[in-house]
Design a protein around this motif. Structure first.
Motif, PDB file in Angstrom:
ATOM      1  N   ARG A 104       0.827  -1.210   0.000  1.00 39.71           N
ATOM      2  CA  ARG A 104       0.000   0.000   0.000  1.00 39.71           C
ATOM      3  C   ARG A 104       0.860   1.260   0.000  1.00 39.71           C
ATOM      4  O   ARG A 104       0.566   2.232  -0.667  1.00 39.71           O
ATOM      5  CB  ARG A 104      -0.927  -0.022   1.211  1.00 39.71           C
ATOM      6  N   ASN A 105       1.983   1.249   0.784  1.00 35.96           N
ATOM      7  CA  ASN A 105       2.870   2.407   0.793  1.00 35.96           C
ATOM      8  C   ASN A 105       3.487   2.642  -0.571  1.00 35.96           C
ATOM      9  O   ASN A 105       3.671   3.774  -0.999  1.00 35.96           O
ATOM     10  CB  ASN A 105       3.983   2.215   1.829  1.00 35.96           C
ATOM     11  N   PHE A 108       0.699   4.210  -2.863  1.00 32.04           N
ATOM     12  CA  PHE A 108       0.087   5.487  -2.522  1.00 32.04           C
ATOM     13  C   PHE A 108       1.044   6.519  -1.946  1.00 32.04           C
ATOM     14  O   PHE A 108       0.639   7.641  -1.693  1.00 32.04           O
ATOM     15  CB  PHE A 108      -1.047   5.255  -1.519  1.00 32.04           C
ATOM     16  N   HIS A 109       2.335   6.174  -1.746  1.00 31.41           N
ATOM     17  CA  HIS A 109       3.257   7.111  -1.109  1.00 31.41           C
ATOM     18  C   HIS A 109       3.421   8.386  -1.924  1.00 31.41           C
ATOM     19  O   HIS A 109       3.470   9.481  -1.375  1.00 31.41           O
ATOM     20  CB  HIS A 109       4.625   6.443  -0.916  1.00 31.41           C
ATOM     21  N   ASP A 114      -1.684   7.813   1.707  1.00 27.26           N
ATOM     22  CA  ASP A 114      -1.422   6.947   2.855  1.00 27.26           C
ATOM     23  C   ASP A 114      -1.169   7.779   4.107  1.00 27.26           C
ATOM     24  O   ASP A 114      -1.683   7.474   5.190  1.00 27.26           O
ATOM     25  CB  ASP A 114      -0.215   6.049   2.566  1.00 27.26           C
ATOM     26  N   ASP A 115      -0.409   8.851   3.958  1.00 26.16           N
ATOM     27  CA  ASP A 115      -0.079   9.709   5.096  1.00 26.16           C
ATOM     28  C   ASP A 115      -1.329  10.397   5.653  1.00 26.16           C
ATOM     29  O   ASP A 115      -1.553  10.440   6.869  1.00 26.16           O
ATOM     30  CB  ASP A 115       0.961  10.744   4.662  1.00 26.16           C
ATOM     31  N   ALA A 117      -4.537   9.492   5.258  1.00 27.29           N
ATOM     32  CA  ALA A 117      -5.442   8.499   5.845  1.00 27.29           C
ATOM     33  C   ALA A 117      -4.962   8.072   7.227  1.00 27.29           C
ATOM     34  O   ALA A 117      -5.768   7.893   8.143  1.00 27.29           O
ATOM     35  CB  ALA A 117      -5.558   7.287   4.921  1.00 27.29           C
ATOM     36  N   GLN A 118      -3.663   7.923   7.382  1.00 29.56           N
ATOM     37  CA  GLN A 118      -3.116   7.511   8.678  1.00 29.56           C
ATOM     38  C   GLN A 118      -3.338   8.589   9.729  1.00 29.56           C
ATOM     39  O   GLN A 118      -3.645   8.290  10.889  1.00 29.56           O
ATOM     40  CB  GLN A 118      -1.620   7.207   8.545  1.00 29.56           C
ATOM     41  N   LYS A 248      -7.912  -0.202  11.180  1.00 33.25           N
ATOM     42  CA  LYS A 248      -7.485  -0.756   9.896  1.00 33.25           C
ATOM     43  C   LYS A 248      -8.624  -0.721   8.883  1.00 33.25           C
ATOM     44  O   LYS A 248      -8.427  -0.372   7.710  1.00 33.25           O
ATOM     45  CB  LYS A 248      -6.991  -2.198  10.097  1.00 33.25           C
ATOM     46  N   LYS A 251      -9.217   2.886   7.742  1.00 34.63           N
ATOM     47  CA  LYS A 251      -8.221   3.334   6.772  1.00 34.63           C
ATOM     48  C   LYS A 251      -8.549   2.809   5.374  1.00 34.63           C
ATOM     49  O   LYS A 251      -8.412   3.514   4.378  1.00 34.63           O
ATOM     50  CB  LYS A 251      -6.828   2.878   7.206  1.00 34.63           C
ATOM     51  N   PHE A 255      -9.298   4.965   1.917  1.00 31.00           N
ATOM     52  CA  PHE A 255      -8.625   4.693   0.650  1.00 31.00           C
ATOM     53  C   PHE A 255      -9.639   4.530  -0.480  1.00 31.00           C
ATOM     54  O   PHE A 255      -9.483   5.101  -1.562  1.00 31.00           O
ATOM     55  CB  PHE A 255      -7.767   3.427   0.756  1.00 31.00           C
ATOM     56  N   HIS A 259      -9.470   7.512  -3.217  1.00 24.58           N
ATOM     57  CA  HIS A 259      -8.387   7.094  -4.113  1.00 24.58           C
ATOM     58  C   HIS A 259      -8.432   7.766  -5.476  1.00 24.58           C
ATOM     59  O   HIS A 259      -7.490   8.441  -5.890  1.00 24.58           O
ATOM     60  CB  HIS A 259      -8.393   5.569  -4.280  1.00 24.58           C
TER      61      HIS A 259
END
Length: 282
Positions: A104-105, A108-109, A114-115, A117-118, A248, A251, A255, A259
């Motif tokens: 996933r990283n 989406f990095h 990813d950042d 959403a986290q 989880k 998140k 996404f 997305h």
């Protein structure tokens, strides 16, 4: 060894193409690591010195060439000394990235999804632990300006600490909803619609869940609810209300929700940046 003629003149191997691509990727990520730090300006200054050396060579300015050449002998030591904090930070970030690599990283990095959403999940999880009630609206394609107008406009960078602070019980904005788009926190303390009459199945829901269901029914937003009675995390989307989500699972919902839109926004920002660069050159 595969050889072919580039422009019918130069012999090029496949290994040469791979070599150039790898160097390009490495230089690109080095630029990303140093972007926004003082090292970026210092690197630009270094390029100017190299340009000055080339011009001095071309015009045969022997004294200037001698001076710049002697400075170059100290270049490696100067880089290590001047860029020490940036180099240490870059190596730390590389190590952290390698230790946390997952599919996933990798996917989406680049876009930063990813950042973001986290950060949202971390804030929601912390709010759930303390049973702090919260309503977080993730806007998609249907605009929510009429609801944002009922609160206070922030246009702030998305962060876990700010989200937690907005729902702190003593905060002036904690009773309302927080509206986010995929780039920022738009507004806080917003008033969401309430369902008219007694909708079927709403009797067991609190005010936050009912408001979330009402907004989800009339928009394409994903609404995150934290119950102050149980601390459970729920989401409302369209006519679907999911309760008791884990961080989880939340998140994964974010996404799925953002997305496609997030990638479109990134492409639009890049296109705007290219247009501005062209206009500045003109």
């Amino acid at each position: 060894m595969t050889l072919f003629k580039l422009f019918g003149i130069i012999d090029v191997r496949m290994a040469d193409i791979l070599d150039v691509l790898l160097i390009s990727v490495i230089l690109y990520y080095i630029f990303l690591l140093f972007r926004g730090t003082r090292a970026a300006q210092m690197i630009f200054g270094g390029f100017l010195l190299i340009l000055a050396w080339l011009i001095a060579q071309w015009w045969e300015l022997h004294t200037l060439v001698w001076m710049l050449s002697n400075l170059a002998t100290l270049g490696i030591i100067a880089i290590v000394i001047l860029f020490q904090p940036e180099i240490r930070s870059a190596l730390t970030r590389i190590g952290q990235s390698v230790s946390k690599v997952d599919l996933r990283n990798i996917l989406f990095h680049a876009s930063g999804l990813d950042d973001i959403a986290q950060k949202i999940c971390t804030a929601v999880q912390d709010l759930a632990k303390t049973k702090t009630g919260a309503l977080i609206v993730l806007e998609k394609r249907v605009g929510l300006k009429n609801y944002a107008d009922t609160g206070e406009y922030l246009d702030a960078r998305i962060s876990s600490r700010l989200l937690r602070a907005l729902f702190f019980p003593n905060s002036a904005l904690h009773d309302g909803a927080v509206i986010l788009n995929c780039k920022s926190i738009v507004a806080a303390g917003c008033i969401l619609p309430m369902p008219t009459g007694n909708a079927e199945g709403d009797a067991g829901y609190g005010m936050r869940h009912r408001a979330a269901k009402a907004l989800a029914a009339e928009s394409d937003a994903l609404i995150i609810i934290v119950s102050e009675e149980t601390g459970k995390i729920s989401t409302a989307y369209r006519n679907n209300l999911r309760r008791g989500l884990t961080p989880k699972e939340l998140k994964a919902e974010i996404f799925r929700h953002w997305h496609d839109l997030f990638n479109e926004v990134i492409e639009e920002d890049q296109a705007e940046g290219e247009n501005e660069a062209v206009e500045n050159k003109v």
